[in-house]
Design an enzyme around this catalytic site. Structure first.
Site, PDB file in Angstrom:
ATOM      1  N   GLU A 168      -3.840  -1.381   3.454  1.00 22.76           N
ATOM      2  CA  GLU A 168      -4.767  -1.325   2.315  1.00 22.76           C
ATOM      3  C   GLU A 168      -5.490  -2.663   2.310  1.00 22.76           C
ATOM      4  OE1 GLU A 168      -5.343  -0.832  -2.457  1.00 22.76           O
ATOM      5  OE2 GLU A 168      -3.547  -1.794  -1.699  1.00 22.76           O
ATOM      6  N   ASP A 189       0.810  -1.494   1.178  1.00 25.85           N
ATOM      7  CA  ASP A 189       0.102  -1.651  -0.095  1.00 25.85           C
ATOM      8  C   ASP A 189      -0.306  -3.111  -0.319  1.00 25.85           C
ATOM      9  OD1 ASP A 189      -0.523  -0.441  -2.766  1.00 25.85           O
ATOM     10  OD2 ASP A 189       0.904  -1.949  -3.471  1.00 25.85           O
TER      11      ASP A 189
HETATM   12  C1  NOJ Z   1      -2.752  -0.408  -4.561  1.00 25.93           C
HETATM   13  C2  NOJ Z   1      -2.421   1.024  -4.874  1.00 25.93           C
HETATM   14  O1  NOJ Z   1      -3.249   1.862  -4.117  1.00 25.93           O
HETATM   15  C3  NOJ Z   1      -2.615   1.189  -6.366  1.00 25.93           C
HETATM   16  O2  NOJ Z   1      -2.569   2.532  -6.753  1.00 25.93           O
HETATM   17  C4  NOJ Z   1      -1.569   0.360  -7.052  1.00 25.93           C
HETATM   18  O3  NOJ Z   1      -1.773   0.410  -8.460  1.00 25.93           O
HETATM   19  C5  NOJ Z   1      -1.610  -1.103  -6.604  1.00 25.93           C
HETATM   20  N1  NOJ Z   1      -1.786  -1.258  -5.185  1.00 25.93           N
HETATM   21  C6  NOJ Z   1      -0.341  -1.815  -6.988  1.00 25.93           C
HETATM   22  O4  NOJ Z   1       0.711  -1.447  -6.148  1.00 25.93           O
END
Ligand code: NOJ
Length: 562
Positions: free
Chosen positions: A288, A228
């Site tokens: 991500e 993430d």
């Molecule tokens: C990216 C995640 O996909 C999202 O849903 C989240 O709110 C943020 N990172 C914080 O962890």
């Protein structure tokens, strides 16, 4: 389905203890399993509810393993299912080595892994490494006093003047990125919600604890992690103010360039270390990775291919219209970036692809067109649950119905992310067959026509088209290994390309316009002179010899026959 049968055999040997988890299998081209796998993102709150409390759970996921296998999925990425106060629906983790009781138990997790093994479905977890919950024991200790053992596990600073945060950084979810803690009189930093304090990755104890978390799950049978928010791991230690840009964001904060708190080079060192831990278990790391240019994306693979195997290309998702030139440019750039391409068209943070690409009239057809596109490119796709049945966004109509905090804060400009997180539509029944109780988010009315049970019976459904394309991906050598060769690069309406491998090829032609199109393909230059086209999958399209006729938004996938 030979490949899938082999994958199932591999899993069988693994579970029978005949094959060490350290075993890595590569195909004739040197590719690993994840390079030809289809990944599928599951938002666990919304996939399947086994205990009818209105929220999905792990047993629900396990009960759908046959569905996933039959669809053609090889790996599921489950968004965070760890204990959490659920402020950010799991992205605020309070214990990295357990399962939130709302989703079940560790025993349920083990059963899910086991069932996945039987069906050839790998389990990928979501690793939230930039921040924890403010309810995590580490943060509670950190906030307890300035000399607490975990004080330096987070980022604490004095204000720059009385009642003034240390600098001008703002949270991506609105407001200052600093929150004062009255007890110790210092501010802590949070890139996301205040309940998500950032870990201090400059502290070796944090590194060690977090690397050990991944080891713990590898031992439990996970095949990798989706990492993430990797670009937010480090901040400038000197806390320089970010440069201001014109205008304000949707929360009313000044726009800033996140120069000093995102994408710092130090993050690559952490990724290299995480990768070496992953390599001990032959695990895969998916990123991500929000990038604004191809150089940034390249950097995530690592200079020596020693960082992320699968950084997701989100630049692809920012092309929000059916524009052949834009898609051609982006696909070519990612294809030649040097690493293995990873394509995504939707996830739990963005409006569903059905709405983003749909024109309001041909949405089902366009959903098939997009499937024929990103599932036939060279690379690994990461699907989002429900995309295969044409699930649409169901945005809240009233502020009081919003669950996602950013939707409350930014209403009505920002309605939050509830719309793309609604329950999976299984049947044309109460609550779309997701649960016997009212689901945590309402299902849209379209569940009556867009649901798994109904779509499985309809040969022309989006779901059956996905199944067809995914089956081809697993069996056709040119789609498995073939090079990506763009064709007719000046065509403003039809995006077409070959996937060519060892003298064989598959041609893909996608009509991104609302008018009918006819194209005669001359593939002499590509070594297929006089070739004819034999359909493998088509939607609103047909071929006679080398001529393809495409209805509005028609999609054609065919074998090139010499
Ligand atoms: C990216 C995640 O996909 C999202 O849903 C989240 O709110 C943020 N990172 C914080 O962890």
């Amino acid at each position: 389905m030979l490949k899938r049968a082999l994958t199932s055999l591999f899993f069988f040997l693994l579970s029978a203890g005949l094959c060490a988890s350290q075993t890595s299998s590569r195909d004739a081209e040197g590719h690993e399993w994840w390079q030809h796998a289809v990944f599928y993102e599951i938002y666990p709150r919304s996939f399947a509810d086994s205990n009818n409390d209105g929220v999905g759970d792990l047993q629900g996921i396990t009960s759908k393993m046959d569905y996933l296998h039959d669809l053609g999925v090889d790996a599921i990425w489950i968004t965070p299912c760890f204990p959490s106060p659920q402020i950010d629906f799991g992205y605020d983790v309070s214990d990295y080595e357990n399962i939130d009781p709302m989703y079940g138990t560790l025993a349920d997790f083990d059963r899910m892994v086991e069932e996945g093994r039987k069906k050839g479905v790998h389990i990928i977890l979501d690793f939230v490494l930039n921040h924890t919950s403010d309810q995590h024991a580490w943060f509670k200790d950190s906030a307890s006093s300035r000399t607490a053992p975990h004080r330096d596990w987070y980022i604490w600073r004095d204000g720059r003047a009385p009642s003034q945060p240390p600098n001008n950084w703002i949270s991506i979810f609105g407001g200052s990125a600093w929150k004062i803690d009255d007890k110790t009189g210092q501010y802590y930093y949070h890139f996301f919600y205040p309940e998500q304090p950032d870990l201090n990755w400059r502290n070796p104890a944090v590194e060690k604890a977090m690397f050990d978390v991944t080891r713990w799950w590898y031992r439990r049978g996970v095949s990798g992690f989706r990492l993430d928010a990797v670009d937010t791991l480090f901040e400038d230690p000197e806390l320089h103010d970010n440069p201001t840009l014109p205008g304000a964001n949707k929360y009313g904060d000044p726009n800033l360039e996140n120069k000093y708190n995102t994408n710092l080079p130090e993050l690559h060192d952490v990724l290299r270390q995480l990768r070496s831990v992953a390599d001990e278990s032959h695990a895969v790391l998916i990123g991500e990775t929000w990038t604004s240019n191809i150089e940034q994306l390249k950097a995530y693979y690592g200079a020596r291919s020693d960082e992320l195997q699968m950084p997701m290309d989100f630049m692809f998702t920012t092309i929000n219209k059916l524009d052949p030139a834009e898609f051609r440019r982006q696909a070519a750039a990612v294809d030649s970036a040097g690493g293995w391409p990873v394509y995504v068209i939707g996830n739990h943070d963005m409006v569903r692809s059905y709405n983003r690409y749909g024109d309001g009239f041909h949405n089902d057809q366009i959903a098939k067109l997009m499937a024929a596109f990103y599932l036939t490119l060279r690379g690994t796709p990461v699907m989002y649950y429900g995309e295969e049945i044409g699930m649409e966004n169901n945005d809240p109509q009233r502020k009081e119905d919003v669950k996602d905090p950013i939707g409350k804060l930014g209403w009505p400009t920002e309605k939050g992310r509830d719309g793309e997180r609604t329950p999976m539509q299984w049947k044309n029944e109460l609550n779309a067959g997701f649960s016997k109780s009212a689901p945590w988010l309402p299902v849209p009315a379209s569940y009556a026509t867009h649901n798994v049970e109904t779509d499985l019976k309809d040969p022309g459904s989006i779901l059956n088209f996905y199944k067809r394309i995914l089956a081809l991906r697993h069996t056709n050598p040119a789609l498995i290994e073939g090079a990506y060769i763009p064709l007719n690069q000046d065509d403003p309406n039809v995006l077409s390309y070959l996937r060519a491998y060892k003298g064989k090829a598959v041609l893909v032609a996608l009509n991104m316009s609302s008018g009918a199109q006819k194209i005669t393909f001359d593939l002499a230059q590509q070594g297929f002179s006089g070739a004819k086209l034999k359909p493998l999958a088509a939607s609103e399209a047909e071929a006679v010899d080398s001529r393809v006729s495409l209805q509005p938004f028609g999609a054609f996938v065919g074998e090139v026959v010499k």
